[in-house]
Design a protein around this motif. Structure first.
Motif, PDB file in Angstrom:
ATOM      1  N   CYS A  18       0.704  -1.351   0.224  1.00 39.89           N
ATOM      2  CA  CYS A  18      -0.145   0.161   0.419  1.00 39.89           C
ATOM      3  C   CYS A  18       0.841   1.577  -0.565  1.00 39.89           C
ATOM      4  O   CYS A  18       0.438   2.174  -0.408  1.00 39.89           O
ATOM      5  CB  CYS A  18      -1.044  -0.221   1.209  1.00 39.89           C
ATOM      6  N   ARG A  35      -0.321   2.238  -5.954  1.00 39.40           N
ATOM      7  CA  ARG A  35      -2.197   1.754  -4.926  1.00 39.40           C
ATOM      8  C   ARG A  35      -1.931   3.361  -4.078  1.00 39.40           C
ATOM      9  O   ARG A  35      -0.536   2.718  -3.240  1.00 39.40           O
ATOM     10  CB  ARG A  35      -1.841   0.858  -3.939  1.00 39.40           C
ATOM     11  N   GLN A  36      -3.126   4.122  -3.982  1.00 40.64           N
ATOM     12  CA  GLN A  36      -2.849   5.111  -2.403  1.00 40.64           C
ATOM     13  C   GLN A  36      -3.704   4.398  -1.421  1.00 40.64           C
ATOM     14  O   GLN A  36      -5.095   3.899  -2.164  1.00 40.64           O
ATOM     15  CB  GLN A  36      -3.228   5.976  -3.217  1.00 40.64           C
ATOM     16  N   CYS A  37      -3.656   4.737  -0.167  1.00 35.38           N
ATOM     17  CA  CYS A  37      -3.724   4.096   0.532  1.00 35.38           C
ATOM     18  C   CYS A  37      -4.472   5.440   1.906  1.00 35.38           C
ATOM     19  O   CYS A  37      -3.596   6.158   1.679  1.00 35.38           O
ATOM     20  CB  CYS A  37      -3.399   3.123   1.380  1.00 35.38           C
ATOM     21  N   SER A  90      -5.929  -5.347   2.991  1.00 37.61           N
ATOM     22  CA  SER A  90      -4.852  -4.143   3.947  1.00 37.61           C
ATOM     23  C   SER A  90      -4.711  -4.838   4.994  1.00 37.61           C
ATOM     24  O   SER A  90      -5.442  -5.208   5.700  1.00 37.61           O
ATOM     25  CB  SER A  90      -5.787  -2.698   3.694  1.00 37.61           C
ATOM     26  N   ARG A  94      -6.398  -0.208   7.042  1.00 33.74           N
ATOM     27  CA  ARG A  94      -5.718   0.486   6.229  1.00 33.74           C
ATOM     28  C   ARG A  94      -7.039   0.498   4.861  1.00 33.74           C
ATOM     29  O   ARG A  94      -6.588  -1.228   4.840  1.00 33.74           O
ATOM     30  CB  ARG A  94      -4.509   0.460   5.945  1.00 33.74           C
ATOM     31  N   CYS A  96      -6.670   0.422   0.521  1.00 31.46           N
ATOM     32  CA  CYS A  96      -5.659   1.004  -0.941  1.00 31.46           C
ATOM     33  C   CYS A  96      -7.293   1.164  -1.690  1.00 31.46           C
ATOM     34  O   CYS A  96      -7.811  -0.026  -1.870  1.00 31.46           O
ATOM     35  CB  CYS A  96      -4.655   0.242  -0.869  1.00 31.46           C
ATOM     36  N   THR A  97      -6.186   1.857  -2.780  1.00 36.63           N
ATOM     37  CA  THR A  97      -7.195   1.328  -3.775  1.00 36.63           C
ATOM     38  C   THR A  97      -7.661   0.129  -4.274  1.00 36.63           C
ATOM     39  O   THR A  97      -6.017  -0.430  -4.270  1.00 36.63           O
ATOM     40  CB  THR A  97      -6.000   2.665  -5.045  1.00 36.63           C
TER      41      THR A  97
END
Length: 137
Positions: A18, A35-37, A90, A94, A96-97
């Motif tokens: 992530c 991947r943005q988290c 995740s 958290r 993520c995309t």
């Protein structure tokens, strides 16, 4: 001891999946999307978009677009909700995309309604500004 080391390496790999990485500026690294988290505790606000969209305000200046799978009747009028990560993608709280989660909203006909959502992407500043006011969290 060996099991502990393997488990620790697995945890590091899961968290690293992530982590943002530098790419070519087009949202990709080595041909794969970055991947943005975010942590669910960082969600400040939310708004429904069109039919199957949900927008989350994370911290101060991040907005994530989620897709709602199936109908979630009471989402348009909800004043509060809970966001619960599904297991697998995740670690902990958290998201993520590309991950799936569940949202729980108080319902009219039933005490609560649970819907599945997928975290699609983090919007750019220009995309956030372009959102209609009714959809901007």
């Amino acid at each position: 001891m060996r099991i502990f080391v393997v488990a620790a390496l697995g945890l590091v790999a899961a968290i690293g999946g992530c982590a943002p990485t530098s790419g070519s500026g087009d949202g990709q690294t080595d041909g794969r999307p970055v991947r943005q988290c975010f942590n669910v505790q960082q969600v400040d606000n939310f708004r429904s978009g069109r039919f199957d969209q949900l927008f989350l305000r994370v911290s101060r200046n991040q907005v994530y677009e989620l897709s709602v799978a199936g109908g979630c009747r009471d989402l348009d009028f909800a004043l509060r909700m809970a966001l619960i990560p599904d297991g697998g993608g995740s670690v902990g709280s958290r998201l993520c995309t590309g991950d799936w989660a569940r949202i729980v909203v108080p319902g009219d006909a039933s005490p609560v309604e649970t819907c599945r959502v997928r975290i699609n992407r983090q919007l750019t500043e220009a995309e956030i500004e372009a959102l209609p006011a009714a959809h901007r969290p």
